[in-house]
Scaffold this motif. Structure first.
Motif, PDB file in Angstrom:
ATOM      1  N   ASN A 256       0.885  -1.161   0.000  1.00  0.00           N
ATOM      2  CA  ASN A 256       0.000   0.000   0.000  1.00  0.00           C
ATOM      3  C   ASN A 256       0.926   1.216   0.000  1.00  0.00           C
ATOM      4  OD1 ASN A 256      -2.462   1.250  -0.007  1.00  0.00           O
ATOM      5  ND2 ASN A 256      -3.088   0.576   2.036  1.00  0.00           N
ATOM      6  N   ILE A 257       1.045   1.894  -1.145  1.00  0.00           N
ATOM      7  CA  ILE A 257       2.127   2.854  -1.380  1.00  0.00           C
ATOM      8  C   ILE A 257       1.599   4.276  -1.221  1.00  0.00           C
ATOM      9  CG2 ILE A 257       3.932   3.543  -2.984  1.00  0.00           C
ATOM     10  CD1 ILE A 257       3.385   0.877  -4.494  1.00  0.00           C
ATOM     11  N   VAL A 258       2.232   5.057  -0.320  1.00  0.00           N
ATOM     12  CA  VAL A 258       1.798   6.421  -0.054  1.00  0.00           C
ATOM     13  C   VAL A 258       2.890   7.394  -0.489  1.00  0.00           C
ATOM     14  CG1 VAL A 258       1.007   8.056   1.691  1.00  0.00           C
ATOM     15  CG2 VAL A 258       0.421   5.624   1.888  1.00  0.00           C
ATOM     16  N   PHE A 259       2.560   8.258  -1.441  1.00  0.00           N
ATOM     17  CA  PHE A 259       3.497   9.272  -1.920  1.00  0.00           C
ATOM     18  C   PHE A 259       3.258  10.595  -1.183  1.00  0.00           C
ATOM     19  CE2 PHE A 259       3.425   6.205  -5.339  1.00  0.00           C
ATOM     20  CZ  PHE A 259       4.763   6.137  -5.726  1.00  0.00           C
ATOM     21  N   ALA A 260       4.258  11.448  -1.206  1.00  0.00           N
ATOM     22  CA  ALA A 260       4.208  12.707  -0.460  1.00  0.00           C
ATOM     23  C   ALA A 260       3.089  13.618  -0.951  1.00  0.00           C
ATOM     24  CB  ALA A 260       5.555  13.426  -0.555  1.00  0.00           C
ATOM     25  N   ASP A 261       2.686  13.467  -2.203  1.00  0.00           N
ATOM     26  CA  ASP A 261       1.646  14.345  -2.739  1.00  0.00           C
ATOM     27  C   ASP A 261       0.229  13.805  -2.529  1.00  0.00           C
ATOM     28  OD1 ASP A 261       1.535  12.257  -4.501  1.00  0.00           O
ATOM     29  OD2 ASP A 261       1.930  13.431  -6.303  1.00  0.00           O
ATOM     30  N   ALA A 262       0.087  12.735  -1.744  1.00  0.00           N
ATOM     31  CA  ALA A 262      -1.225  12.143  -1.510  1.00  0.00           C
ATOM     32  C   ALA A 262      -2.064  13.015  -0.586  1.00  0.00           C
ATOM     33  CB  ALA A 262      -1.070  10.751  -0.903  1.00  0.00           C
ATOM     34  N   ASP A 263      -3.376  12.830  -0.632  1.00  0.00           N
ATOM     35  CA  ASP A 263      -4.253  13.355   0.414  1.00  0.00           C
ATOM     36  C   ASP A 263      -4.007  12.477   1.640  1.00  0.00           C
ATOM     37  OD1 ASP A 263      -6.516  13.536   2.185  1.00  0.00           O
ATOM     38  OD2 ASP A 263      -7.642  14.506   0.585  1.00  0.00           O
ATOM     39  N   LEU A 264      -3.264  13.003   2.606  1.00  0.00           N
ATOM     40  CA  LEU A 264      -2.750  12.158   3.685  1.00  0.00           C
ATOM     41  C   LEU A 264      -3.842  11.672   4.623  1.00  0.00           C
ATOM     42  CD1 LEU A 264       0.666  13.875   4.469  1.00  0.00           C
ATOM     43  CD2 LEU A 264       0.121  12.029   2.864  1.00  0.00           C
ATOM     44  N   ASP A 265      -4.916  12.434   4.784  1.00  0.00           N
ATOM     45  CA  ASP A 265      -6.028  11.941   5.600  1.00  0.00           C
ATOM     46  C   ASP A 265      -6.663  10.713   4.957  1.00  0.00           C
ATOM     47  OD1 ASP A 265      -5.777  13.862   7.595  1.00  0.00           O
ATOM     48  OD2 ASP A 265      -7.102  15.278   6.580  1.00  0.00           O
ATOM     49  N   ASN A 266      -6.929  10.806   3.669  1.00  0.00           N
ATOM     50  CA  ASN A 266      -7.501   9.653   2.969  1.00  0.00           C
ATOM     51  C   ASN A 266      -6.540   8.473   2.958  1.00  0.00           C
ATOM     52  OD1 ASN A 266      -9.871  10.981   2.377  1.00  0.00           O
ATOM     53  ND2 ASN A 266      -9.228  11.608   0.319  1.00  0.00           N
ATOM     54  N   ASP A 293       9.931   8.904   1.976  1.00  0.00           N
ATOM     55  CA  ASP A 293      10.800   9.403   3.050  1.00  0.00           C
ATOM     56  C   ASP A 293      10.361  10.738   3.629  1.00  0.00           C
ATOM     57  OD1 ASP A 293      12.849   7.818   4.036  1.00  0.00           O
ATOM     58  OD2 ASP A 293      14.059   8.064   2.231  1.00  0.00           O
ATOM     59  N   SER A 294      10.031  11.682   2.772  1.00  0.00           N
ATOM     60  CA  SER A 294       9.800  13.050   3.235  1.00  0.00           C
ATOM     61  C   SER A 294       8.588  13.181   4.147  1.00  0.00           C
ATOM     62  CB  SER A 294       9.644  13.985   2.030  1.00  0.00           C
ATOM     63  OG  SER A 294       8.523  13.616   1.252  1.00  0.00           O
ATOM     64  N   ILE A 295       7.675  12.234   4.103  1.00  0.00           N
ATOM     65  CA  ILE A 295       6.483  12.308   4.963  1.00  0.00           C
ATOM     66  C   ILE A 295       6.415  11.142   5.949  1.00  0.00           C
ATOM     67  CG2 ILE A 295       5.108  13.572   3.255  1.00  0.00           C
ATOM     68  CD1 ILE A 295       3.716  10.791   2.691  1.00  0.00           C
ATOM     69  N   ARG A 396      12.526   6.052  -1.235  1.00  0.00           N
ATOM     70  CA  ARG A 396      13.043   7.364  -1.621  1.00  0.00           C
ATOM     71  C   ARG A 396      12.284   7.968  -2.793  1.00  0.00           C
ATOM     72  NH1 ARG A 396      17.539   4.217  -1.046  1.00  0.00           N
ATOM     73  NH2 ARG A 396      17.680   4.000  -3.321  1.00  0.00           N
ATOM     74  N   ASP A 397      11.998   7.139  -3.800  1.00  0.00           N
ATOM     75  CA  ASP A 397      11.384   7.666  -5.018  1.00  0.00           C
ATOM     76  C   ASP A 397      10.518   6.582  -5.648  1.00  0.00           C
ATOM     77  OD1 ASP A 397      13.174   5.897  -6.282  1.00  0.00           O
ATOM     78  OD2 ASP A 397      14.656   7.481  -6.607  1.00  0.00           O
ATOM     79  N   GLU A 398       9.907   6.926  -6.748  1.00  0.00           N
ATOM     80  CA  GLU A 398       8.962   6.011  -7.375  1.00  0.00           C
ATOM     81  C   GLU A 398       9.620   4.708  -7.807  1.00  0.00           C
ATOM     82  OE1 GLU A 398       6.439   6.190 -11.446  1.00  0.00           O
ATOM     83  OE2 GLU A 398       5.927   7.766  -9.993  1.00  0.00           O
ATOM     84  N   ASP A 399      10.828   4.782  -8.345  1.00  0.00           N
ATOM     85  CA  ASP A 399      11.504   3.566  -8.792  1.00  0.00           C
ATOM     86  C   ASP A 399      11.766   2.621  -7.623  1.00  0.00           C
ATOM     87  OD1 ASP A 399      11.514   4.317 -11.436  1.00  0.00           O
ATOM     88  OD2 ASP A 399      13.548   5.147 -11.388  1.00  0.00           O
ATOM     89  N   GLU A 400      12.187   3.166  -6.492  1.00  0.00           N
ATOM     90  CA  GLU A 400      12.429   2.299  -5.336  1.00  0.00           C
ATOM     91  C   GLU A 400      11.111   1.730  -4.812  1.00  0.00           C
ATOM     92  OE1 GLU A 400      15.146   2.093  -1.342  1.00  0.00           O
ATOM     93  OE2 GLU A 400      14.059   3.970  -1.695  1.00  0.00           O
ATOM     94  N   ALA A 401      10.056   2.526  -4.837  1.00  0.00           N
ATOM     95  CA  ALA A 401       8.754   2.023  -4.396  1.00  0.00           C
ATOM     96  C   ALA A 401       8.311   0.835  -5.239  1.00  0.00           C
ATOM     97  CB  ALA A 401       7.709   3.132  -4.449  1.00  0.00           C
ATOM     98  N   VAL A 402       8.490   0.945  -6.555  1.00  0.00           N
ATOM     99  CA  VAL A 402       8.109  -0.141  -7.450  1.00  0.00           C
ATOM    100  C   VAL A 402       8.959  -1.375  -7.180  1.00  0.00           C
ATOM    101  CG1 VAL A 402       8.093  -0.884  -9.872  1.00  0.00           C
ATOM    102  CG2 VAL A 402       7.195   1.369  -9.234  1.00  0.00           C
ATOM    103  N   HIS A 403      10.256  -1.161  -6.977  1.00  0.00           N
ATOM    104  CA  HIS A 403      11.155  -2.291  -6.715  1.00  0.00           C
ATOM    105  C   HIS A 403      10.733  -3.029  -5.443  1.00  0.00           C
ATOM    106  CE1 HIS A 403      14.772  -4.696  -6.341  1.00  0.00           C
ATOM    107  NE2 HIS A 403      14.875  -4.282  -5.083  1.00  0.00           N
ATOM    108  N   ILE A 404      10.460  -2.284  -4.372  1.00  0.00           N
ATOM    109  CA  ILE A 404      10.050  -2.918  -3.120  1.00  0.00           C
ATOM    110  C   ILE A 404       8.701  -3.608  -3.285  1.00  0.00           C
ATOM    111  CG2 ILE A 404       9.383  -2.495  -0.717  1.00  0.00           C
ATOM    112  CD1 ILE A 404      11.376  -0.129  -0.744  1.00  0.00           C
ATOM    113  N   ALA A 405       7.767  -2.917  -3.936  1.00  0.00           N
ATOM    114  CA  ALA A 405       6.427  -3.480  -4.104  1.00  0.00           C
ATOM    115  C   ALA A 405       6.456  -4.812  -4.849  1.00  0.00           C
ATOM    116  CB  ALA A 405       5.539  -2.485  -4.849  1.00  0.00           C
ATOM    117  N   ASN A 406       7.285  -4.899  -5.884  1.00  0.00           N
ATOM    118  CA  ASN A 406       7.333  -6.103  -6.705  1.00  0.00           C
ATOM    119  C   ASN A 406       8.268  -7.173  -6.159  1.00  0.00           C
ATOM    120  OD1 ASN A 406       5.524  -5.034  -8.547  1.00  0.00           O
ATOM    121  ND2 ASN A 406       7.123  -4.244  -9.915  1.00  0.00           N
ATOM    122  N   ASP A 407       9.053  -6.842  -5.145  1.00  0.00           N
ATOM    123  CA  ASP A 407      10.005  -7.787  -4.568  1.00  0.00           C
ATOM    124  C   ASP A 407       9.292  -8.698  -3.572  1.00  0.00           C
ATOM    125  OD1 ASP A 407      12.263  -9.147  -3.769  1.00  0.00           O
ATOM    126  OD2 ASP A 407      12.946  -7.553  -2.403  1.00  0.00           O
TER     127      ASP A 407
END
Length: 491
Positions: A256-266, A293-295, A396-407
């Motif tokens: 369940n991947i949360v990016f810094a630009d998400a609506d954080l409440d949702n 990382d940033s959030i 850290r970034d989208e590429d790392e998120a994808v790598h972790i998600a698919n690993d």
């Protein structure tokens, strides 16, 4: 309460006379007695299904008439929703509010596939042969063995029964030994709906005792199973010996991947829904929360704060958010994973204590547990816990998120939380999962296909695609030629 199996239209005990008890996970007390089928009961049930498929009224019904029976069944489920939801809660400890929501939704499967039954069309094929008329049409497999898990017995049964029956098959349905009662009560509705005897048969018992007898039976043509990857692997191996068609919906370790630009409440609510709903006992549980990382720190605090408000207790109480886990074995397994997480160095930020609050009762309760500083190499992040236990992983970034998600060896589901439109459209293509939710989580529908990649299974349930899983395509060649010349060459 005493329950009976359904075989050949009759309510029957096991031939051996043996039974076993269903234990309420909330108070650990036995409340029902269930037939303990053996291989001889399997033979009888499969024979009844085979007879119903080949003789009697079922094979002579038009698809429209089959659809009418399915719609009748949907009406009956709707009228018995409260009773069936209560039985499911007693059997598996899940919240009555969730079980009732499911039971009120389940009729849609029977309505949808009832309507679809007479809309499966064949095709006329143009061919490069003179004097030939070629067409194809769909036919049912025959006897389908349907095996469901204990976490949502009647919803999972609808996933399988509705398309299988719409396609014209007959069924032997086996619920989990940990939650059989709602399915056995549900079995009584088939005669009321007008189904001929033997079209649906329901047997109860222990997988290790009758599983191979059912899945390996020579008269079973198709198997559909929801459960663990371990059992799915065994079923696939047994089915492969006779080249049976198989649909498997297995486990998951969904990111369940949360990016810094998400609506954080949702996103925080989505993270909770992904892991605490159903006490984490769902194959699509978002048990790996990947946070940018940033959030990370602020978002983790937000999720922990919501999780602290979750109220554990009586699953029949509307105020309860977290019910007990379904079985003592599952409770012990989850407790073992908590010890593993601590040993591997995960940081416990919520829950994880040895004993639950005694005020909530003596059931098999696991309090909501969240671990931070988890790496994707830890067992807590790689193995299916099937409980209210969340692993939080930084990226850290989208590429790392994808790598972790698919690993992961699994590929059932994934979630994405972002307000970036391009990311919301493009990122799902990069995730190796059969279902991807964007800015939502754990939504299902009878209208859309569901199924996993990799070790999460094979085949699809729900939607138009599901009925195709229960049909075989036949090609018919019709010659209009006046003569058949030279029998020694290919036509």
């Amino acid at each position: 309460m005493e329950y009976r199996m359904l075989i050949g239209g009759e309510a029957v005990a096991a031939k051996s006379g043996e039974t076993f008890e269903s234990v309420n996970p909330y108070d650990q007390q036995p409340w029902a007695r269930v037939p303990r089928a053996g291989p001889e009961d399997v033979d009888t049930a499969v024979a009844a299904a085979r007879e119903a498929f080949t003789t009697g009224p079922w094979p002579r019904l038009t698809p429209t008439e089959r659809g009418r029976l399915l719609r009748n069944l949907g009406d009956l489920v709707a009228s018995h929703a409260e009773e069936l939801a209560t039985l499911e809660t007693r059997d598996n400890g899940k919240l009555y509010s969730e079980m009732l929501t499911q039971l009120r939704y389940i009729p849609q499967w029977y309505y949808y596939f009832g309507g679809l039954a007479d809309k499966i069309e064949g095709m006329v094929h143009p061919v490069d042969k003179p004097d030939i008329f070629n067409f194809s049409h769909h036919e049912p497999y025959g006897v389908v063995a349907a095996i469901t898990a204990w976490n949502s017995p009647l919803l999972l049964a609808a996933y399988k029964l509705a398309p299988a029956l719409a396609a014209g098959n007959t069924v032997v349905l086996k619920p989990s030994e940990h939650a059989s009662c709602s399915t056995l009560r549900f079995a009584e509705l088939f005669a009321l709906a007008g189904f001929p005897p033997g079209v649906v048969n329901v047997i109860s018992g222990f997988g290790p005792e009758i599983g191979d007898a059912l899945t390996g039976h020579p008269d079973v043509a198709k198997i559909t199973f929801t459960g663990s990857a371990t059992t799915g692997r065994r079923i696939n191996a047994v089915a492969g010996q006779d080249f049976k068609s198989v649909t498997l919906e297995l486990g998951g370790k969904s990111p369940n991947i949360v990016f810094a630009d998400a609506d954080l409440d949702n996103a925080a609510n989505g993270a909770i829904a992904g892991i605490l709903a159903a006490s984490g006992q769902t194959c699509v549980a978002g048990s790996r929360l990947l946070v940018e990382d940033s959030i990370h720190d602020a978002f983790l605090e937000r999720v922990v704060a919501i999780a602290r408000t979750a109220r554990s207790g009586d699953p029949m109480d509307p105020a309860t958010n977290i019910g007990p886990v379904a079985t003592k074995a599952q409770y012990d397994k989850i407790r073992g994973y908590l010890e593993i997480a601590e040993a591997e160095g995960a940081e416990r930020v919520l829950g994880g204590t040895p004993d639950p609050d005694p005020a909530i009762g003596k059931g098999w309760f696991i309090e909501p547990t969240i671990y931070a500083n988890v790496t994707n190499a830890m067992r807590i992040a790689r193995e299916e816990v099937f409980g209210p236990v969340l692993s939080v992983i930084r990226f850290r970034d989208e590429d790392e998120a994808v790598h972790i998600a698919n690993d992961t060896r699994y590929g059932l589901a994934a979630g994405i939380w972002s307000q970036n439109l391009k990311r919301c459209i493009e990122l799902p293509k990069r995730l190796r999962a059969g279902t991807v939710w964007v800015n939502t989580y754990r939504a299902v529908s009878y209208m859309t296909p569901f199924g996993g990649f990799k070790a999460s299974g094979t085949g699809k349930e729900n939607g138009i695609e599901a009925i195709r899983q229960y049909l075989q395509l036949k090609s018919v060649w019709l010659s209009t030629a006046d003569s058949f010349s030279n029998p020694f060459t290919i036509r």
